[in-house]
Write an enzyme that holds these catalytic residues in place. Structure first.
Site, PDB file in Angstrom:
ATOM      1  N   ASP A  65     -10.622 -25.878   8.410  1.00  0.00           N
ATOM      2  CA  ASP A  65      -9.582 -24.845   8.459  1.00  0.00           C
ATOM      3  C   ASP A  65     -10.037 -23.700   7.558  1.00  0.00           C
ATOM      4  O   ASP A  65     -10.059 -23.831   6.325  1.00  0.00           O
ATOM      5  CB  ASP A  65      -8.264 -25.467   7.957  1.00  0.00           C
ATOM      6  CG  ASP A  65      -7.085 -24.513   8.038  1.00  0.00           C
ATOM      7  OD1 ASP A  65      -7.308 -23.288   8.109  1.00  0.00           O
ATOM      8  OD2 ASP A  65      -5.947 -25.006   8.025  1.00  0.00           O
ATOM      9  N   HIS A  66     -10.367 -22.595   8.183  1.00  0.00           N
ATOM     10  CA  HIS A  66     -10.971 -21.493   7.421  1.00  0.00           C
ATOM     11  C   HIS A  66      -9.954 -20.804   6.507  1.00  0.00           C
ATOM     12  O   HIS A  66     -10.320 -20.034   5.633  1.00  0.00           O
ATOM     13  CB  HIS A  66     -11.587 -20.481   8.398  1.00  0.00           C
ATOM     14  CG  HIS A  66     -12.739 -19.719   7.817  1.00  0.00           C
ATOM     15  ND1 HIS A  66     -13.069 -19.743   6.479  1.00  0.00           N
ATOM     16  CD2 HIS A  66     -13.646 -18.900   8.395  1.00  0.00           C
ATOM     17  CE1 HIS A  66     -14.112 -18.978   6.254  1.00  0.00           C
ATOM     18  NE2 HIS A  66     -14.486 -18.453   7.403  1.00  0.00           N
ATOM     19  N   ARG A  67      -8.676 -21.112   6.672  1.00  0.00           N
ATOM     20  CA  ARG A  67      -7.684 -20.555   5.735  1.00  0.00           C
ATOM     21  C   ARG A  67      -7.853 -21.198   4.368  1.00  0.00           C
ATOM     22  O   ARG A  67      -7.517 -20.611   3.347  1.00  0.00           O
ATOM     23  CB  ARG A  67      -6.254 -20.842   6.232  1.00  0.00           C
ATOM     24  CG  ARG A  67      -5.902 -20.164   7.529  1.00  0.00           C
ATOM     25  CD  ARG A  67      -4.541 -20.643   8.021  1.00  0.00           C
ATOM     26  NE  ARG A  67      -4.505 -22.092   8.184  1.00  0.00           N
ATOM     27  CZ  ARG A  67      -3.426 -22.783   8.512  1.00  0.00           C
ATOM     28  NH1 ARG A  67      -2.276 -22.170   8.697  1.00  0.00           N
ATOM     29  NH2 ARG A  67      -3.468 -24.096   8.655  1.00  0.00           N
TER      30      ARG A  67
END
Ligand code: CAO
Length: 457
Positions: A429-431
């Site tokens: 999850d790049h967040r």
């Protein structure tokens, strides 16, 4: 003399009470061992409760719409087999739940049971022509967040409650047109159509909104105009996967980092141990070593064992290392969880993989087998493939995909040497996770796998 056996509600994991959404037997029915008697639904999953013994049903003590707790008697059986089973199984654990549950199963939404009510989207023949949001006869799932307290106190009968679950409707928000404001099935269908018409609902294949952004509806061509087709029902596990994967794909900005781990020495060691392990009753596959290596990497990089707080401003970092393993079953993908992986040895982990995969395939996973995972491993190594991009099992933030080991030429000290390479694919999850952190995690993991004595320490 025929003796009796009470079948009771099994361990419900984190739940004190759950709803009975289906009663599958009646007085006079003959039931087999493992035959499902009722279906229960919590806000996390649906589960069938199977009979641990064969016999004839003499009493059914629950009805659709009831709430039950662990140890409540569901049915009473009489018969020859019941005689033997009574003493051995007369407690809550005797009727193991068969748990058609969602990957990860810690997701906040209720599991679907909408076998009858999940209708086909309205047909639109041309692939690029948007289908109408809903037709007069067809009702689609709404999948809106459910206020459980309002749901349980809403004025509605068991049939409407069941339908509300099937349609994913927040029952407490529906205005009832029945006597004294009772919510009827027609009220629910009307509510769903209205919500879909306004375009505010999330549907597996339809239009909807996320954080105020609308996404386009999927075309629904009438394929039968082009040739013969067969419409097959999805299993309950597959329906749950449809929703969860779609949700994860929409919420999580995915990136996949690939890495090659040199497992030449590790595999040579495993193969040397294999016969001895088998003699001692263990099935030693690369997955047990991977679990151990991933547990070490999660200790080193705790952000990969975290979840974004629902308010989006905080990170929940877990101190425990519970890892889910994706298991391929006839009914679809399931993700049982191995707990405290960092505290277990390779043989113990190997045994748990076999045990949990077996339970998943026999539909005998209980709620506690499916909860609490902080990270998932999806191993296709036993099947094949070179690389893939797994979907994060949200609200976890990373998943490791493993493909089949391949012998490859590797340049070392001025020459190519044959080495056994395990392809790793980490989706994240790049967040929550930066690309640099993902690369470091993968390099660390590959280093541990390449230096297997370190792995065993
Ligand atoms: N490279 C080469 N061989 C491998 C391997 C790899 N990376 N991983 C496993 N193998 C071998 C095993 O060693 C075993 O061979 P031997 O019996 O000769 O040792 C064989 O492949 C079969 O292994 P397995 O699949 O029975 O056992 P496992 O521990 O590797 O996996 C489980 C268990 C439950 C994960 C697996 O059976 C399964 O269901 N995999 C599918 C998961 C899935 O569907 N993922 C996709 C989800 S979408 O992201």
């Amino acid at each position: 003399m025929a003796s009796t056996h009470e079948v009771k509600v099994p361990d419900l994991g984190d739940f004190d009470q759950v709803d009975v959404i289906e009663v599958l037997v009646s007085v006079g029915d003959t039931v087999e061992v493992d035959q499902d008697l009722i279906t229960l639904e919590s806000d996390k999953a649906s589960m069938g409760v199977g009979s641990s013994t064969a016999g004839t049903v003499t009493e059914v003590r629950v009805a659709e719409g009831d709430q039950v707790a662990e140890g409540d008697v569901i049915v009473v059986l009489e018969g020859a087999d019941a005689t033997t089973a009574t003493a051995a199984t007369d407690d809550a654990a005797d009727s193991a739940p068969s748990m058609p549950a969602q990957p990860g199963d810690d997701a906040p939404e209720p599991a679907p049971t909408a076998d009858a009510a999940a209708a086909e989207p309205a047909p639109a023949d041309a692939p690029d022509a948007p289908a109408a949001p809903a037709t007069a006869g067809a009702v689609e799932r709404l999948d809106e967040p459910i206020d459980e307290a309002a749901f349980s106190t809403a004025h509605a009968g068991p049939g409407a409650r069941k339908l509300a679950r099937e349609l994913g409707v927040d029952l407490g928000a529906v205005a009832g047109s029945g006597r004294k404001g009772r919510v009827t099935p027609d009220d629910l269908k009307g509510y769903v159509r209205e919500r879909l018409r306004r375009g505010t609902a999330s549907r597996a294949t339809g239009s909807g909104q996320l954080d105020g952004f609308a996404w386009p509806q999927m075309p629904a061509p009438d394929w039968s105009k082009h040739g013969e087709i067969e419409v097959r029902d999805l299993t309950r596990v597959q329906k749950i996967a449809v929703r969860n994967l779609h949700r994860s794909w929409l919420h999580v900005p995915h990136v996949t980092q690939h890495e090659d781990a040199d497992v030449t020495e590790l595999e040579a060691f495993r193969k040397r141990q294999k016969a001895e392990a088998e003699r001692r009753g263990h099935k030693l596959t690369p997955l047990a070593f991977l679990l151990k290596a991933v547990a070490g990497a999660l200790r080193e990089f705790p952000t990969f064992n975290a979840s974004l707080h629902p308010d989006g401003d905080k990170l929940i970092v877990k101190s425990f290392v519970h890892i889910g393993i994706a298991v391929d079953t006839d009914d679809g993908l399931m993700v049982p969880v191995i707990r405290d992986v960092d505290r277990k040895g390779v043989y113990e982990l190997a045994d748990e993989v076999v045990e949990l995969a077996g339970k998943a395939r026999k539909k005998r996973l209980g709620p506690s087998d499916l909860q609490g995972g902080g990270f998932t491993i999806s191993s296709l190594g036993g099947i094949g493939g070179t690389k893939f991009t797994p979907i994060v099992n949200a609200p976890e933030v990373a998943i490791l995909g493993v493909s089949r080991n391949q012998r490859q030429p590797v340049w070392r000290d001025g020459e190519f040497v044959p080495r056994l390479i395990m392809p790793l694919s980490l989706s994240y999850d790049h967040r929550v996770i930066d690309g640099a952190a993902a690369a470091r995690f993968c390099v660390h993991l590959a280093d541990i796998l390449s230096d297997f004595p370190r792995l065993l320490l």
